[in-house]
Structure formats: C-alpha cells, structure tokens
Design a protein around this motif. Structure first.
Motif, PDB file in Angstrom:
ATOM      1  N   GLU A 146     -16.722  31.235 -75.846  1.00 12.54           N
ATOM      2  CA  GLU A 146     -17.297  32.450 -75.249  1.00 12.54           C
ATOM      3  C   GLU A 146     -17.261  32.397 -73.718  1.00 12.54           C
ATOM      4  O   GLU A 146     -16.883  33.356 -73.076  1.00 12.54           O
ATOM      5  CB  GLU A 146     -18.738  32.662 -75.738  1.00 12.54           C
ATOM      6  CG  GLU A 146     -18.869  33.024 -77.197  1.00 12.54           C
ATOM      7  CD  GLU A 146     -18.197  34.328 -77.557  1.00 12.54           C
ATOM      8  OE1 GLU A 146     -18.208  35.268 -76.746  1.00 12.54           O
ATOM      9  OE2 GLU A 146     -17.637  34.388 -78.673  1.00 12.54           O
ATOM     10  N   VAL A 147     -17.626  31.259 -73.149  1.00 12.30           N
ATOM     11  CA  VAL A 147     -17.740  31.171 -71.689  1.00 12.30           C
ATOM     12  C   VAL A 147     -16.383  30.974 -71.018  1.00 12.30           C
ATOM     13  O   VAL A 147     -16.051  31.662 -70.058  1.00 12.30           O
ATOM     14  CB  VAL A 147     -18.725  30.051 -71.298  1.00 12.30           C
ATOM     15  CG1 VAL A 147     -18.728  29.816 -69.789  1.00 12.30           C
ATOM     16  CG2 VAL A 147     -20.119  30.386 -71.789  1.00 12.30           C
ATOM     17  N   TYR A 148     -15.552  30.044 -71.511  1.00 10.64           N
ATOM     18  CA  TYR A 148     -14.313  29.697 -70.811  1.00 10.64           C
ATOM     19  C   TYR A 148     -13.088  30.483 -71.280  1.00 10.64           C
ATOM     20  O   TYR A 148     -12.219  30.799 -70.480  1.00 10.64           O
ATOM     21  CB  TYR A 148     -14.044  28.188 -70.905  1.00 10.64           C
ATOM     22  CG  TYR A 148     -15.016  27.404 -70.059  1.00 10.64           C
ATOM     23  CD1 TYR A 148     -14.864  27.347 -68.690  1.00 10.64           C
ATOM     24  CD2 TYR A 148     -16.097  26.758 -70.634  1.00 10.64           C
ATOM     25  CE1 TYR A 148     -15.759  26.649 -67.903  1.00 10.64           C
ATOM     26  CE2 TYR A 148     -17.001  26.053 -69.861  1.00 10.64           C
ATOM     27  CZ  TYR A 148     -16.829  26.000 -68.488  1.00 10.64           C
ATOM     28  OH  TYR A 148     -17.717  25.322 -67.711  1.00 10.64           O
ATOM     29  N   LYS A 150     -13.192  33.454 -73.297  1.00  6.01           N
ATOM     30  CA  LYS A 150     -13.443  34.899 -73.291  1.00  6.01           C
ATOM     31  C   LYS A 150     -14.041  35.350 -71.961  1.00  6.01           C
ATOM     32  O   LYS A 150     -14.350  36.521 -71.797  1.00  6.01           O
ATOM     33  CB  LYS A 150     -14.339  35.292 -74.465  1.00  6.01           C
ATOM     34  CG  LYS A 150     -13.654  35.066 -75.810  1.00  6.01           C
ATOM     35  CD  LYS A 150     -14.493  35.579 -76.951  1.00  6.01           C
ATOM     36  CE  LYS A 150     -13.777  35.347 -78.287  1.00  6.01           C
ATOM     37  NZ  LYS A 150     -14.610  35.778 -79.403  1.00  6.01           N
ATOM     38  N   ASP A 151     -14.219  34.416 -71.055  1.00  9.38           N
ATOM     39  CA  ASP A 151     -14.666  34.678 -69.690  1.00  9.38           C
ATOM     40  C   ASP A 151     -15.992  35.442 -69.633  1.00  9.38           C
ATOM     41  O   ASP A 151     -16.137  36.428 -68.920  1.00  9.38           O
ATOM     42  CB  ASP A 151     -13.563  35.421 -68.915  1.00  9.38           C
ATOM     43  CG  ASP A 151     -13.738  35.275 -67.416  1.00  9.38           C
ATOM     44  OD1 ASP A 151     -14.317  34.258 -66.987  1.00  9.38           O
ATOM     45  OD2 ASP A 151     -13.308  36.176 -66.674  1.00  9.38           O
ATOM     46  N   ARG A 152     -16.944  34.969 -70.407  1.00  9.29           N
ATOM     47  CA  ARG A 152     -18.276  35.596 -70.412  1.00  9.29           C
ATOM     48  C   ARG A 152     -19.254  34.738 -69.623  1.00  9.29           C
ATOM     49  O   ARG A 152     -19.091  33.518 -69.520  1.00  9.29           O
ATOM     50  CB  ARG A 152     -18.783  35.777 -71.843  1.00  9.29           C
ATOM     51  CG  ARG A 152     -17.945  36.763 -72.630  1.00  9.29           C
ATOM     52  CD  ARG A 152     -18.666  37.190 -73.893  1.00  9.29           C
ATOM     53  NE  ARG A 152     -17.977  38.337 -74.470  1.00  9.29           N
ATOM     54  CZ  ARG A 152     -17.484  38.362 -75.690  1.00  9.29           C
ATOM     55  NH1 ARG A 152     -17.626  37.328 -76.481  1.00  9.29           N
ATOM     56  NH2 ARG A 152     -16.881  39.442 -76.133  1.00  9.29           N
ATOM     57  N   THR A 153     -20.291  35.379 -69.107  1.00  9.94           N
ATOM     58  CA  THR A 153     -21.362  34.637 -68.437  1.00  9.94           C
ATOM     59  C   THR A 153     -22.244  33.992 -69.501  1.00  9.94           C
ATOM     60  O   THR A 153     -22.131  34.304 -70.699  1.00  9.94           O
ATOM     61  CB  THR A 153     -22.212  35.579 -67.561  1.00  9.94           C
ATOM     62  OG1 THR A 153     -22.868  36.522 -68.418  1.00  9.94           O
ATOM     63  CG2 THR A 153     -21.363  36.287 -66.524  1.00  9.94           C
ATOM     64  N   ALA A 154     -23.139  33.128 -69.066  1.00  7.49           N
ATOM     65  CA  ALA A 154     -24.061  32.477 -70.006  1.00  7.49           C
ATOM     66  C   ALA A 154     -24.949  33.516 -70.682  1.00  7.49           C
ATOM     67  O   ALA A 154     -25.233  33.417 -71.888  1.00  7.49           O
ATOM     68  CB  ALA A 154     -24.908  31.431 -69.286  1.00  7.49           C
ATOM     69  N   VAL A 168     -27.421  27.992 -74.396  1.00  5.78           N
ATOM     70  CA  VAL A 168     -25.996  28.142 -74.034  1.00  5.78           C
ATOM     71  C   VAL A 168     -25.651  27.144 -72.936  1.00  5.78           C
ATOM     72  O   VAL A 168     -24.644  26.430 -73.014  1.00  5.78           O
ATOM     73  CB  VAL A 168     -25.677  29.588 -73.583  1.00  5.78           C
ATOM     74  CG1 VAL A 168     -24.288  29.684 -72.963  1.00  5.78           C
ATOM     75  CG2 VAL A 168     -25.813  30.553 -74.740  1.00  5.78           C
ATOM     76  N   LYS A 169     -26.495  27.056 -71.912  1.00  2.00           N
ATOM     77  CA  LYS A 169     -26.227  26.166 -70.780  1.00  2.00           C
ATOM     78  C   LYS A 169     -26.235  24.696 -71.206  1.00  2.00           C
ATOM     79  O   LYS A 169     -25.376  23.910 -70.792  1.00  2.00           O
ATOM     80  CB  LYS A 169     -27.256  26.404 -69.678  1.00  2.00           C
ATOM     81  CG  LYS A 169     -27.066  27.743 -68.989  1.00  2.00           C
ATOM     82  CD  LYS A 169     -28.116  27.953 -67.906  1.00  2.00           C
ATOM     83  CE  LYS A 169     -27.951  29.312 -67.247  1.00  2.00           C
ATOM     84  NZ  LYS A 169     -28.947  29.530 -66.200  1.00  2.00           N
ATOM     85  N   SER A 170     -27.195  24.300 -72.018  1.00  2.00           N
ATOM     86  CA  SER A 170     -27.229  22.894 -72.448  1.00  2.00           C
ATOM     87  C   SER A 170     -26.048  22.567 -73.361  1.00  2.00           C
ATOM     88  O   SER A 170     -25.469  21.486 -73.269  1.00  2.00           O
ATOM     89  CB  SER A 170     -28.553  22.558 -73.123  1.00  2.00           C
ATOM     90  OG  SER A 170     -28.671  23.206 -74.364  1.00  2.00           O
ATOM     91  N   ARG A 171     -25.647  23.478 -74.236  1.00  6.88           N
ATOM     92  CA  ARG A 171     -24.493  23.230 -75.121  1.00  6.88           C
ATOM     93  C   ARG A 171     -23.202  23.130 -74.294  1.00  6.88           C
ATOM     94  O   ARG A 171     -22.327  22.303 -74.605  1.00  6.88           O
ATOM     95  CB  ARG A 171     -24.363  24.344 -76.170  1.00  6.88           C
ATOM     96  CG  ARG A 171     -25.409  24.227 -77.263  1.00  6.88           C
ATOM     97  CD  ARG A 171     -25.233  25.281 -78.316  1.00  6.88           C
ATOM     98  NE  ARG A 171     -26.295  25.200 -79.329  1.00  6.88           N
ATOM     99  CZ  ARG A 171     -26.446  26.065 -80.305  1.00  6.88           C
ATOM    100  NH1 ARG A 171     -25.622  27.102 -80.436  1.00  6.88           N
ATOM    101  NH2 ARG A 171     -27.425  25.903 -81.171  1.00  6.88           N
TER     102      ARG A 171
END
Length: 191
Positions: A146-148, A150-154, A168-171
């Motif tokens: 999702e983050v890297y 699909k270029d989504r924010t946390a 999300v941030k810890s994972r």
C-alpha cells in the motif's frame, strides 16, 4: 609467329604472344592497369561523385572481370578501353541499385544514440524484491504494498487496510527491517 594488336593509345591493348597460345593473365592485367588505370579511375571517380575508395574498388572489380575474360579481350573484338569503361559503368550502376534495394544502413554514431536500455539489472532487482517480500507475513507485506507500490500515505493505507495509523507505521518499520536482513543474507550467500 607473334601477333601484335593496334596501338594502345587507340584504346586497344597489344600483348605479343605466339599464335594459338593463351595470354599470361597476370601480365595482361598489369599491362591493362598501366595503360588504362588512370583514365579508368578518373572516369569512375566522376561516376561515384568523387568517392575515391569506392572508385578504387570499382576499378579493381573491373580489372578482375578483365582478368576472367582475358581471352575475349582482343583488338579484333573492339576497344579494350571501351570494354573497361562499360564494365566499370555497369559495376557502378549495380552498386547503386544494390544500395537502394537494401535497408538503410545505420551510421555507427547514430547506433549508440538509439541503443536500447539494458533492463536486466531492474529485472534482477525485481526478482530479489519479490523473493524478499515472500518472506514477510501477509500483514507486513500488505502495508508495504500500500505505501511503497501503490504510493499511499500511512493515513491512506490505514483507511484501506482498516487498521490504525500507528499500526501501519510500526508494520512498515518491522517489514523494512526484515527486508534488510533478507537482502544482507542474500549478499553474504552470493559472496
């Protein structure tokens, strides 16, 4: 008895030889070049629009054909210089026709500019990433995708995955650490 042709300045080649004996072809070509080489080269240079290398190749091809047809080149059959000029003309025209029939050649300098980028390194990297991602738990992999990828924010990733932003941030943190360890292991094995 020895046969002698007309004066070479009239465009006829005279090679003394005993009646009925074949000519010495090497000597014949040397004499042809000595007597007709300069005017033939001058003529072919005009045909090739000053391309000296091409003109020299055509003169060489013309003399080779004269060597193959030495027995037929006699003053009785006509002007040797006329024959050489006609053959040189035909070789030149054949060269131009062949060039038009072939696809355009790419200049070596232009070829470097149109070179295709080698993507093998990118493919290898993608395979390594895929292999490393397969080592992650599905939860960690989903956050990284999702983050890297699909270029989504946390925040956006949290909304899509239905989990809190802190999770999300810890994972992401633990997933990246696991990937680094996996890449380090692969490098150690490669060495």
């Amino acid at each position: 008895m020895v046969q002698v042709g007309d004066d070479p300045r009239d465009g006829h080649l005279a090679l003394p030889r005993p009646a009925g004996q074949p000519r010495d072809r090497a000597e014949f070509v040397r004499q042809l070049y000595a007597e007709h080489g300069a005017p033939l080269l001058s003529y072919v240079l005009r045909l090739t629009v000053g391309d000296r290398y091409r003109a020299e190749d055509i003169v060489q091809e013309t003399l080779l054909r004269a060597w193959h047809n030495a027995e037929a080149l006699t003053p009785e059959r006509g002007s040797v210089r006329g024959w050489l000029m006609r053959v040189a003309h035909n070789v030149t025209v054949d060269g131009y026709r062949a060039k038009r029939a072939r696809p355009t050649e790419v200049n070596q300098d232009d070829a470097a500019e149109t070179a295709v980028w080698d993507r093998s390194e990118e493919v290898l990297t993608a395979l390594e990433v895929k292999r490393a991602l397969s080592r992650l738990t599905p939860e960690h992999r989903a956050v990284l995708v999702e983050v890297y990828f699909k270029d989504r924010t946390a925040v956006e990733a949290a909304r899509v995955l239905g989990i809190p932003v802190g999770t999300v941030k810890s994972r992401i943190h633990y997933a990246l650490r696991t990937l680094r360890l996996a890449f380090d292991e692969e490098r150690e094995l490669a060495v």
